[in-house]
Write a protein that holds these residues in place. Structure first.
Motif, PDB file in Angstrom:
ATOM      1  N   ILE A  76     -27.068  98.870  76.798  1.00 36.49           N
ATOM      2  CA  ILE A  76     -26.301  97.827  77.479  1.00 36.49           C
ATOM      3  C   ILE A  76     -27.237  96.909  78.262  1.00 36.49           C
ATOM      4  O   ILE A  76     -27.088  95.682  78.239  1.00 36.49           O
ATOM      5  CB  ILE A  76     -25.231  98.453  78.399  1.00 36.49           C
ATOM      6  CG1 ILE A  76     -24.147  99.109  77.555  1.00 36.49           C
ATOM      7  CG2 ILE A  76     -24.639  97.419  79.334  1.00 36.49           C
ATOM      8  CD1 ILE A  76     -23.160  99.937  78.347  1.00 36.49           C
ATOM      9  N   VAL A  77     -28.210  97.491  78.942  1.00 38.58           N
ATOM     10  CA  VAL A  77     -29.156  96.688  79.723  1.00 38.58           C
ATOM     11  C   VAL A  77     -29.966  95.778  78.801  1.00 38.58           C
ATOM     12  O   VAL A  77     -30.171  94.585  79.091  1.00 38.58           O
ATOM     13  CB  VAL A  77     -30.079  97.598  80.567  1.00 38.58           C
ATOM     14  CG1 VAL A  77     -31.233  96.822  81.154  1.00 38.58           C
ATOM     15  CG2 VAL A  77     -29.273  98.280  81.662  1.00 38.58           C
ATOM     16  N   ALA A  79     -29.103  94.681  75.788  1.00 35.28           N
ATOM     17  CA  ALA A  79     -28.211  93.654  75.254  1.00 35.28           C
ATOM     18  C   ALA A  79     -27.955  92.567  76.299  1.00 35.28           C
ATOM     19  O   ALA A  79     -27.941  91.369  75.978  1.00 35.28           O
ATOM     20  CB  ALA A  79     -26.898  94.283  74.810  1.00 35.28           C
ATOM     21  N   PHE A  80     -27.758  92.963  77.537  1.00 35.81           N
ATOM     22  CA  PHE A  80     -27.537  92.005  78.613  1.00 35.81           C
ATOM     23  C   PHE A  80     -28.777  91.131  78.811  1.00 35.81           C
ATOM     24  O   PHE A  80     -28.669  89.905  78.980  1.00 35.81           O
ATOM     25  CB  PHE A  80     -27.186  92.755  79.904  1.00 35.81           C
ATOM     26  CG  PHE A  80     -26.800  91.865  81.029  1.00 35.81           C
ATOM     27  CD1 PHE A  80     -25.594  91.175  81.010  1.00 35.81           C
ATOM     28  CD2 PHE A  80     -27.633  91.701  82.124  1.00 35.81           C
ATOM     29  CE1 PHE A  80     -25.232  90.351  82.050  1.00 35.81           C
ATOM     30  CE2 PHE A  80     -27.288  90.878  83.168  1.00 35.81           C
ATOM     31  CZ  PHE A  80     -26.077  90.202  83.139  1.00 35.81           C
ATOM     32  N   ALA A  81     -29.970  91.742  78.775  1.00 35.08           N
ATOM     33  CA  ALA A  81     -31.208  90.979  78.945  1.00 35.08           C
ATOM     34  C   ALA A  81     -31.403  89.993  77.791  1.00 35.08           C
ATOM     35  O   ALA A  81     -31.818  88.846  78.003  1.00 35.08           O
ATOM     36  CB  ALA A  81     -32.396  91.928  79.041  1.00 35.08           C
ATOM     37  N   ALA A  83     -29.009  88.666  75.985  1.00 37.06           N
ATOM     38  CA  ALA A  83     -28.008  87.610  76.146  1.00 37.06           C
ATOM     39  C   ALA A  83     -28.472  86.602  77.196  1.00 37.06           C
ATOM     40  O   ALA A  83     -28.347  85.379  76.999  1.00 37.06           O
ATOM     41  CB  ALA A  83     -26.662  88.214  76.528  1.00 37.06           C
ATOM     42  N   LEU A  84     -29.005  87.079  78.303  1.00 38.64           N
ATOM     43  CA  LEU A  84     -29.518  86.175  79.324  1.00 38.64           C
ATOM     44  C   LEU A  84     -30.691  85.358  78.797  1.00 38.64           C
ATOM     45  O   LEU A  84     -30.816  84.158  79.096  1.00 38.64           O
ATOM     46  CB  LEU A  84     -29.956  86.949  80.568  1.00 38.64           C
ATOM     47  CG  LEU A  84     -28.833  87.454  81.470  1.00 38.64           C
ATOM     48  CD1 LEU A  84     -29.424  88.259  82.628  1.00 38.64           C
ATOM     49  CD2 LEU A  84     -28.014  86.312  81.999  1.00 38.64           C
TER      50      LEU A  84
END
Length: 91
Positions: A76-77, A79-81, A83-84
């Motif tokens: 999740i981390v 994927a979030f990074a 996306a950012l």
């Protein structure tokens, strides 16, 4: 509901709960007498080796579950990074 109605309702609920507690005590009486009697003093049905094997397997399973959770959080981390990063690259 008026104040008197509220009080009456609470008294009725208290009475019902009191009756339920009495029924629950009656239902648990055989279990309590069993636990207080000589039944507790029986020999265990498992050997020490079986007990240790079960504990070892449960600890292994718990470790695997924790590791799986860790990988989910890491995913999740990441994927979030990503996306950012993509959003920052676009703008």
């Amino acid at each position: 509901m008026s104040f008197a109605g509220h009080v009456y309702d609470m008294i009725r609920r208290d009475k019902e709960n009191r009756e339920l507690r009495k029924q629950l005590r009656k239902r648990n009486e055989p279990r309590e007498t069993y636990l207080k009697g000589d039944a507790c003093k029986e020999e265990p049905r498992m050997t020490l080796e079986e007990w240790e094997e079960i504990n070892r397997r449960s600890k292994e399973r718990k470790g695997k579950e924790q590791q799986a959770r860790l990988w989910v959080v890491v995913g999740i981390v990441v994927a979030f990074a990503l996306a950012l990063g993509i959003i920052a690259f676009i703008f």
